[in-house]
Design a protein around this motif. Structure first.
Motif, PDB file in Angstrom:
ATOM      1  N   TRP A 277       0.845  -1.195   0.000  1.00 15.11           N
ATOM      2  CA  TRP A 277       0.000   0.000   0.000  1.00 15.11           C
ATOM      3  C   TRP A 277       0.877   1.240   0.000  1.00 15.11           C
ATOM      4  CZ3 TRP A 277      -3.680  -0.980   4.756  1.00 15.11           C
ATOM      5  CH2 TRP A 277      -4.488  -2.094   4.494  1.00 15.11           C
ATOM      6  N   LYS A 278       0.628   2.113  -0.944  1.00 11.97           N
ATOM      7  CA  LYS A 278       1.247   3.448  -0.933  1.00 11.97           C
ATOM      8  C   LYS A 278       0.196   4.378  -0.338  1.00 11.97           C
ATOM      9  CE  LYS A 278       4.021   6.850  -2.234  1.00 11.97           C
ATOM     10  NZ  LYS A 278       5.172   7.206  -1.444  1.00 11.97           N
ATOM     11  N   ILE A 279       0.505   4.948   0.821  1.00 12.19           N
ATOM     12  CA  ILE A 279      -0.471   5.736   1.578  1.00 12.19           C
ATOM     13  C   ILE A 279      -0.316   7.214   1.253  1.00 12.19           C
ATOM     14  CG2 ILE A 279      -1.180   6.351   3.928  1.00 12.19           C
ATOM     15  CD1 ILE A 279      -0.050   3.464   4.647  1.00 12.19           C
ATOM     16  N   GLN A 280      -1.439   7.892   1.166  1.00 14.36           N
ATOM     17  CA  GLN A 280      -1.427   9.331   0.881  1.00 14.36           C
ATOM     18  C   GLN A 280      -0.622  10.077   1.942  1.00 14.36           C
ATOM     19  OE1 GLN A 280      -5.480  10.690   0.633  1.00 14.36           O
ATOM     20  NE2 GLN A 280      -5.995   9.234  -0.985  1.00 14.36           N
ATOM     21  N   GLU A 281       0.045  11.123   1.505  1.00 10.06           N
ATOM     22  CA  GLU A 281       0.850  11.961   2.398  1.00 10.06           C
ATOM     23  C   GLU A 281       0.013  12.422   3.598  1.00 10.06           C
ATOM     24  OE1 GLU A 281       4.376  13.046   3.421  1.00 10.06           O
ATOM     25  OE2 GLU A 281       4.134  12.406   1.341  1.00 10.06           O
TER      26      GLU A 281
ATOM     27  N   GLN B 214     -14.655  -5.258   5.495  1.00 11.70           N
ATOM     28  CA  GLN B 214     -15.516  -4.381   4.699  1.00 11.70           C
ATOM     29  C   GLN B 214     -15.637  -2.992   5.334  1.00 11.70           C
ATOM     30  OE1 GLN B 214     -16.631  -5.054   1.680  1.00 11.70           O
ATOM     31  NE2 GLN B 214     -15.678  -7.063   1.777  1.00 11.70           N
ATOM     32  N   ASP B 215     -15.882  -2.952   6.657  1.00  8.79           N
ATOM     33  CA  ASP B 215     -16.138  -1.673   7.340  1.00  8.79           C
ATOM     34  C   ASP B 215     -14.881  -0.823   7.523  1.00  8.79           C
ATOM     35  OD1 ASP B 215     -18.733  -2.454   7.514  1.00  8.79           O
ATOM     36  OD2 ASP B 215     -18.789  -2.641   9.698  1.00  8.79           O
ATOM     37  N   ILE B 216     -13.763  -1.470   7.805  1.00 10.68           N
ATOM     38  CA  ILE B 216     -12.545  -0.708   8.103  1.00 10.68           C
ATOM     39  C   ILE B 216     -11.627  -0.653   6.883  1.00 10.68           C
ATOM     40  CG2 ILE B 216     -10.495  -0.533   9.564  1.00 10.68           C
ATOM     41  CD1 ILE B 216     -12.111  -1.961  11.771  1.00 10.68           C
ATOM     42  N   LEU B 217     -11.232  -1.822   6.374  1.00 11.73           N
ATOM     43  CA  LEU B 217     -10.259  -1.822   5.292  1.00 11.73           C
ATOM     44  C   LEU B 217     -10.851  -1.241   4.009  1.00 11.73           C
ATOM     45  CD1 LEU B 217      -7.506  -4.382   4.877  1.00 11.73           C
ATOM     46  CD2 LEU B 217      -8.539  -3.388   2.858  1.00 11.73           C
ATOM     47  N   ALA B 218     -11.959  -1.802   3.566  1.00 13.21           N
ATOM     48  CA  ALA B 218     -12.530  -1.355   2.288  1.00 13.21           C
ATOM     49  C   ALA B 218     -13.094   0.060   2.383  1.00 13.21           C
ATOM     50  CB  ALA B 218     -13.611  -2.339   1.836  1.00 13.21           C
ATOM     51  N   ALA B 219     -13.808   0.351   3.471  1.00 16.97           N
ATOM     52  CA  ALA B 219     -14.517   1.636   3.560  1.00 16.97           C
ATOM     53  C   ALA B 219     -13.635   2.786   4.051  1.00 16.97           C
ATOM     54  CB  ALA B 219     -15.737   1.488   4.468  1.00 16.97           C
ATOM     55  N   LYS B 220     -12.710   2.508   4.989  1.00 12.43           N
ATOM     56  CA  LYS B 220     -11.955   3.600   5.627  1.00 12.43           C
ATOM     57  C   LYS B 220     -10.498   3.694   5.166  1.00 12.43           C
ATOM     58  CE  LYS B 220     -14.796   3.652   9.796  1.00 12.43           C
ATOM     59  NZ  LYS B 220     -14.877   3.216  11.184  1.00 12.43           N
ATOM     60  N   ILE B 221      -9.836   2.551   4.955  1.00  9.41           N
ATOM     61  CA  ILE B 221      -8.414   2.590   4.606  1.00  9.41           C
ATOM     62  C   ILE B 221      -8.208   2.810   3.112  1.00  9.41           C
ATOM     63  CG2 ILE B 221      -6.261   1.278   4.524  1.00  9.41           C
ATOM     64  CD1 ILE B 221      -7.043  -0.013   7.181  1.00  9.41           C
ATOM     65  N   VAL B 222      -8.902   2.051   2.275  1.00  5.78           N
ATOM     66  CA  VAL B 222      -8.673   2.142   0.823  1.00  5.78           C
ATOM     67  C   VAL B 222      -8.781   3.575   0.289  1.00  5.78           C
ATOM     68  CG1 VAL B 222      -9.541   1.405  -1.447  1.00  5.78           C
ATOM     69  CG2 VAL B 222      -9.132  -0.287   0.350  1.00  5.78           C
ATOM     70  N   PRO B 223      -9.729   4.396   0.767  1.00  5.56           N
ATOM     71  CA  PRO B 223      -9.775   5.783   0.275  1.00  5.56           C
ATOM     72  C   PRO B 223      -8.531   6.616   0.624  1.00  5.56           C
ATOM     73  CG  PRO B 223     -11.865   5.184   1.273  1.00  5.56           C
ATOM     74  CD  PRO B 223     -10.901   4.084   1.589  1.00  5.56           C
ATOM     75  N   LEU B 224      -7.718   6.154   1.579  1.00  7.00           N
ATOM     76  CA  LEU B 224      -6.512   6.881   1.988  1.00  7.00           C
ATOM     77  C   LEU B 224      -5.259   6.394   1.244  1.00  7.00           C
ATOM     78  CD1 LEU B 224      -7.110   6.953   5.857  1.00  7.00           C
ATOM     79  CD2 LEU B 224      -7.737   8.689   4.153  1.00  7.00           C
ATOM     80  N   LEU B 225      -5.447   5.468   0.317  1.00 10.67           N
ATOM     81  CA  LEU B 225      -4.308   4.900  -0.403  1.00 10.67           C
ATOM     82  C   LEU B 225      -4.161   5.521  -1.783  1.00 10.67           C
ATOM     83  CD1 LEU B 225      -4.811   1.109   0.432  1.00 10.67           C
ATOM     84  CD2 LEU B 225      -3.585   2.847   1.748  1.00 10.67           C
ATOM     85  N   GLU B 226      -2.905   5.740  -2.171  1.00 15.61           N
ATOM     86  CA  GLU B 226      -2.611   6.166  -3.543  1.00 15.61           C
ATOM     87  C   GLU B 226      -2.559   4.961  -4.461  1.00 15.61           C
ATOM     88  OE1 GLU B 226       0.948   8.510  -3.942  1.00 15.61           O
ATOM     89  OE2 GLU B 226       0.298   9.921  -2.392  1.00 15.61           O
ATOM     90  N   GLN B 227      -1.972   3.876  -3.954  1.00 13.68           N
ATOM     91  CA  GLN B 227      -1.847   2.649  -4.735  1.00 13.68           C
ATOM     92  C   GLN B 227      -2.053   1.465  -3.813  1.00 13.68           C
ATOM     93  OE1 GLN B 227       2.196   3.718  -6.296  1.00 13.68           O
ATOM     94  NE2 GLN B 227       1.503   2.510  -8.043  1.00 13.68           N
ATOM     95  N   ARG B 228      -2.554   0.369  -4.405  1.00 16.20           N
ATOM     96  CA  ARG B 228      -2.766  -0.852  -3.628  1.00 16.20           C
ATOM     97  C   ARG B 228      -2.551  -2.041  -4.550  1.00 16.20           C
ATOM     98  NH1 ARG B 228      -8.528  -3.145  -1.880  1.00 16.20           N
ATOM     99  NH2 ARG B 228      -7.905  -4.789  -0.433  1.00 16.20           N
ATOM    100  N   GLU B 229      -1.582  -2.867  -4.202  1.00 11.60           N
ATOM    101  CA  GLU B 229      -1.323  -4.081  -4.958  1.00 11.60           C
ATOM    102  C   GLU B 229      -1.422  -5.263  -4.007  1.00 11.60           C
ATOM    103  OE1 GLU B 229       2.061  -5.958  -7.929  1.00 11.60           O
ATOM    104  OE2 GLU B 229       2.685  -4.557  -6.382  1.00 11.60           O
TER     105      GLU B 229
END
Length: 100
Positions: free
Chosen positions: A13-17, A77-92
């Protein structure tokens, strides 16, 4: 035929600044819940030495069904998909099988 070998997940995961602390705090809850799963072998969180905004997750599951159960869990679903993914620049995410 269903694969009964353990499945190892490598997620980068590349996380937003400015969001690393938020992501790590949320991720600790996901980790705590994940290791309780019957099909989970381990859930390790790594931070890249040369880029502190990049996280590598190393996870082990008993089989592919266990990975699917993990991904369909409420906290995933509630934490990773809904809250974390929007804060990522990239996800592999790569699913692997160990070669002995």
């Amino acid at each position: 035929m269903e694969n009964h070998n353990p499945v190892y997940v490598f997620a980068t995961w590349k996380i937003q600044e400015g969001q690393i602390e938020n992501v790590l705090e949320l991720l600790k809850t996901v980790q705590k819940e994940s290791v309780k799963e019957q099909g989970n072998l381990f859930y390790k969180i790594h931070q890249v030495n040369s880029d502190l905004n990049t996280i590598v997750l190393y996870e082990g599951y008993t089989n592919e069904l266990a990975v699917a159960e993990h991904r369909s869990s409420v906290y995933f679903q509630d934490i990773l998909a809904a809250k974390i993914v929007p804060l990522l620049e990239q996800r592999e995410v790569i699913l692997t099988t160990l070669i002995e």
